[in-house]
Scaffold this active site. Structure first.
Site, mmCIF file in Angstrom:
data_model
loop_
_atom_site.group_PDB
_atom_site.id
_atom_site.type_symbol
_atom_site.label_atom_id
_atom_site.label_comp_id
_atom_site.label_asym_id
_atom_site.label_seq_id
_atom_site.Cartn_x
_atom_site.Cartn_y
_atom_site.Cartn_z
ATOM 1 N N ARG A 184 0.846 -0.863 0.201
ATOM 2 C CA ARG A 184 -0.030 -0.212 -0.150
ATOM 3 C C ARG A 184 0.770 1.005 0.068
ATOM 4 O O ARG A 184 0.336 2.576 0.247
ATOM 5 C CB ARG A 184 -1.061 0.127 1.237
ATOM 6 C CG ARG A 184 -2.152 -1.246 0.999
ATOM 7 C CD ARG A 184 -3.548 -0.694 1.935
ATOM 8 N NE ARG A 184 -3.614 -2.257 1.974
ATOM 9 C CZ ARG A 184 -3.495 -2.542 2.569
ATOM 10 N NH1 ARG A 184 -3.035 -3.106 3.831
ATOM 11 N NH2 ARG A 184 -4.723 -3.939 2.087
ATOM 12 N N LYS A 237 3.273 12.052 -10.744
ATOM 13 C CA LYS A 237 2.827 10.905 -11.632
ATOM 14 C C LYS A 237 3.352 9.487 -11.958
ATOM 15 O O LYS A 237 4.762 9.417 -12.818
ATOM 16 C CB LYS A 237 2.661 11.635 -13.121
ATOM 17 C CG LYS A 237 0.986 12.345 -13.057
ATOM 18 C CD LYS A 237 0.774 12.630 -14.862
ATOM 19 C CE LYS A 237 -0.008 14.777 -14.518
ATOM 20 N NZ LYS A 237 -0.183 14.478 -15.487
ATOM 21 N N GLU A 266 10.240 19.842 -24.295
ATOM 22 C CA GLU A 266 9.583 18.993 -23.554
ATOM 23 C C GLU A 266 10.636 21.137 -22.825
ATOM 24 O O GLU A 266 10.045 21.758 -22.258
ATOM 25 C CB GLU A 266 9.862 18.266 -21.842
ATOM 26 C CG GLU A 266 9.813 16.985 -23.143
ATOM 27 C CD GLU A 266 7.757 17.138 -22.568
ATOM 28 O OE1 GLU A 266 7.597 18.198 -21.830
ATOM 29 O OE2 GLU A 266 8.339 15.967 -23.224
ATOM 30 N N LYS A 322 8.685 23.590 -13.297
ATOM 31 C CA LYS A 322 7.557 22.326 -12.889
ATOM 32 C C LYS A 322 7.169 22.396 -11.504
ATOM 33 O O LYS A 322 6.317 21.969 -11.137
ATOM 34 C CB LYS A 322 7.952 21.320 -13.553
ATOM 35 C CG LYS A 322 7.041 19.544 -12.914
ATOM 36 C CD LYS A 322 6.923 18.619 -14.699
ATOM 37 C CE LYS A 322 5.729 17.782 -14.051
ATOM 38 N NZ LYS A 322 6.191 16.446 -14.775
ATOM 39 N N GLU A 361 -3.518 17.982 -11.082
ATOM 40 C CA GLU A 361 -4.271 18.505 -13.095
ATOM 41 C C GLU A 361 -5.748 19.653 -12.679
ATOM 42 O O GLU A 361 -6.680 18.665 -13.475
ATOM 43 C CB GLU A 361 -4.157 17.488 -13.932
ATOM 44 C CG GLU A 361 -3.541 18.267 -15.166
ATOM 45 C CD GLU A 361 -2.749 17.594 -15.907
ATOM 46 O OE1 GLU A 361 -2.396 16.815 -15.770
ATOM 47 O OE2 GLU A 361 -3.767 17.202 -17.312
ATOM 48 N N ARG A 384 -1.487 23.186 -13.906
ATOM 49 C CA ARG A 384 -1.624 22.020 -14.090
ATOM 50 C C ARG A 384 -1.101 21.666 -16.019
ATOM 51 O O ARG A 384 -0.207 20.964 -16.260
ATOM 52 C CB ARG A 384 -1.311 20.666 -13.235
ATOM 53 C CG ARG A 384 -0.027 19.918 -13.700
ATOM 54 C CD ARG A 384 -0.130 18.406 -12.348
ATOM 55 N NE ARG A 384 1.642 17.423 -12.629
ATOM 56 C CZ ARG A 384 1.300 16.739 -12.463
ATOM 57 N NH1 ARG A 384 1.315 16.268 -11.120
ATOM 58 N NH2 ARG A 384 2.014 15.832 -12.263
ATOM 59 N N ASN A 388 0.548 20.611 -21.136
ATOM 60 C CA ASN A 388 0.485 19.685 -21.609
ATOM 61 C C ASN A 388 0.181 20.414 -23.740
ATOM 62 O O ASN A 388 0.298 19.807 -23.844
ATOM 63 C CB ASN A 388 -0.681 19.546 -21.563
ATOM 64 C CG ASN A 388 -1.400 18.293 -20.482
ATOM 65 O OD1 ASN A 388 -0.473 17.771 -20.472
ATOM 66 N ND2 ASN A 388 -2.923 17.780 -20.183
ATOM 67 N N HIS A 434 0.950 19.050 -26.502
ATOM 68 C CA HIS A 434 0.794 17.029 -26.355
ATOM 69 C C HIS A 434 -0.101 16.974 -26.841
ATOM 70 O O HIS A 434 -0.836 16.100 -27.106
ATOM 71 C CB HIS A 434 1.145 17.077 -24.754
ATOM 72 C CG HIS A 434 2.337 16.706 -23.867
ATOM 73 N ND1 HIS A 434 3.202 17.661 -24.273
ATOM 74 C CD2 HIS A 434 2.784 15.776 -24.112
ATOM 75 C CE1 HIS A 434 4.394 17.553 -23.672
ATOM 76 N NE2 HIS A 434 4.469 16.122 -23.513
ATOM 77 N N HIS A 464 0.047 14.096 -28.648
ATOM 78 C CA HIS A 464 -0.203 12.505 -28.149
ATOM 79 C C HIS A 464 -0.657 12.015 -30.107
ATOM 80 O O HIS A 464 -0.999 10.328 -29.960
ATOM 81 C CB HIS A 464 -1.556 12.859 -26.905
ATOM 82 C CG HIS A 464 -0.419 13.128 -25.820
ATOM 83 N ND1 HIS A 464 -0.858 13.102 -24.981
ATOM 84 C CD2 HIS A 464 1.038 12.255 -25.549
ATOM 85 C CE1 HIS A 464 -0.203 12.817 -23.881
ATOM 86 N NE2 HIS A 464 1.228 12.614 -24.197
ATOM 87 N N HIS A 488 8.568 10.376 -28.804
ATOM 88 C CA HIS A 488 7.703 12.098 -28.145
ATOM 89 C C HIS A 488 8.148 12.992 -28.467
ATOM 90 O O HIS A 488 7.139 14.140 -28.322
ATOM 91 C CB HIS A 488 7.394 11.542 -26.433
ATOM 92 C CG HIS A 488 7.048 12.328 -25.515
ATOM 93 N ND1 HIS A 488 5.062 12.739 -26.148
ATOM 94 C CD2 HIS A 488 7.115 13.243 -24.617
ATOM 95 C CE1 HIS A 488 5.292 13.416 -25.300
ATOM 96 N NE2 HIS A 488 6.219 13.790 -24.273
HETATM 97 ZN ZN ZN Z 1 6.039 14.918 -23.097
#
Ligand code: ZN
Ligand code: ADP
Length: 361
Positions: free
Chosen positions: A121, A143, A185, A227, A237, A241, A245, A248, A252, A264
């Site tokens: 846990r 994340k 990035e 960041k 988010e 936040r 993106n 992105h 994506h 990426h």
């Molecule tokens: Zn990225």
């Protein structure tokens, strides 16, 4: 000798520090002393990184550590590998007071972090990122997760590390295409939050291309600060936040339509070009501002044109499927001023498609 740069990520009782300095892995034994003494620890790393930097781990004296090495590559970022990490943790005697360390790129950090989040846990976790992408992005912010055959990052958890240790020396062995993934990035941070930083990148693009480690140390520090600030204000988010993106949502879509043959960083670069083009069409920014972004991306070897075969309508449809799309609306982060973006969600689909088409070869 340069001092160790320390950046605080403020999240109440889950706050932690990012330590940054070229050559820091050499001092790993001392740094971990405070964290590890007499605890069992599992170091997770991949088959490329272990032969390069595994010996830094072998010099840890203060804890009873074991290693788990998985084959390098995103295709191993699965629940099966996480199960194998957890089983190794049991075999190595890790309990609720033990620790997992991730030594590697984003794949390693995402997966080891997720294992740390679920093992008994949740146990302590330390990030030792070795790719530029992981240093400036995935190792900070909590994340974690793995892919499913149905899609990337579909299973995961927010699980903050206790410490992030960054040694930019490790970039020396990183293949240039992996470095570029991180550079996309880095440029993103300038566009979303810090115009002065963007101008420093423009001025020092030679230092970036030649892997000037002093310069890299400073830019990684600034990216981590940005960041950290964003994540501290919006851990999960809810709002702010989402500006991370930038590039992105388009990116994506391009990545998945290319069956991930487009990296990426390249996809995000194309995505930033498309977002800037859309902002120009909406008269939010002048064309020469978009060109300034694109020119820096190109200088650093990143593409700003979407290759033939990827149709604008299909890219738009894929954007609607992105897990961050709300209902049938695409939420987009668009540049609105030098070093500033806004989140816009009431856009006409035809205009989005037109912006993408203008960026297609
Ligand atoms: Zn990225
Ligand atoms: P990312 O950090 O881009 O999300 P990965 O974790 O898959 O992705 O890392 C990209 C590739 O680079 C992997 O093949 C990994 O083994 C390799 N790698 C990671 N760090 C280094 C390094 N410092 N030197 C050489 N190769 C590395």
């Amino acid at each position: 000798m340069q001092p160790i740069k320390q950046i605080q990520v403020s999240l109440g009782d889950r706050s932690y520090e990012i330590m940054l300095k070229a050559g820091l892995l050499q001092s790993l034994n001392n740094i971990l002393n405070a964290f590890c003494s007499n605890r069992a620890a599992l170091v997770v790393t991949d088959s490329n990184v272990e032969p390069l930097y595994g010996e830094a781990i072998d010099r840890i004296e203060h804890c009873n550590y074991s290693k788990f090495v998985f084959p390098a590559g995103e295709k191993y970022k699965t629940v099966e590998t996480v199960a194998a990490i957890c089983r190794k943790a049991v075999a190595a005697g890790l309990d609720r007071k033990s620790l997992i360390l991730a030594l590697g790129g984003g794949v390693c950090g995402d997966m080891a972090g997720f294992a740390a989040a679920v093992y008994m846990r949740g146990i302590d976790f330390i990030q030792l990122p070795t790719t530029l992408l992981a240093m400036v992005d995935s190792s900070v912010g909590g994340k974690t997760g793995v892919d499913l055959p149905e899609g990337k990052n579909l299973v995961g958890a927010f699980w903050q590390p206790r410490l992030v240790i960054i040694d930019p020396e490790t970039l020396k062995t990183l293949p240039v295409e992996e470095l570029r993934n991180g550079l996309a990035e880095v440029i993103k941070y300038g566009m979303i939050r810090d115009w002065k930083f963007f101008r420093r990148l423009e001025k020092n693009s030679t230092g970036l291309k030649q892997l000037d480690l002093d310069f890299y140390t400073r830019i990684i520090a600034r990216c981590c600060e940005i960041k950290a600030e964003i994540v501290s204000r919006d851990e999960r988010e809810g709002g702010l936040r989402a500006i991370l993106n930038y590039g992105h949502t388009f990116g994506h879509a391009v990545e998945s339509l290319s069956n991930f043959s487009i990296a990426h960083g390249a996809a995000v670069a194309m995505g930033m070009a498309a977002a800037a083009e859309l902002a120009v069409l909406l008269r939010k920014i002048p064309g020469n501002y978009a060109e300034r972004q694109n020119s820096l991306l190109r200088t650093l070897g990143l593409p700003v044109r979407i290759p033939p075969g990827l149709e604008p309508e299909k890219i738009y449809a894929a954007m609607l499927h992105d897990k961050k799309a709300v209902g049938a609306k695409v939420k987009l982060v668009l540049p609105v001023a030098e070093g500033a973006v806004a989140i816009i969600d009431d856009l006409d689909s035809k205009l989005i498609i037109r912006a993408v088409r203008n960026c297609c070869d």
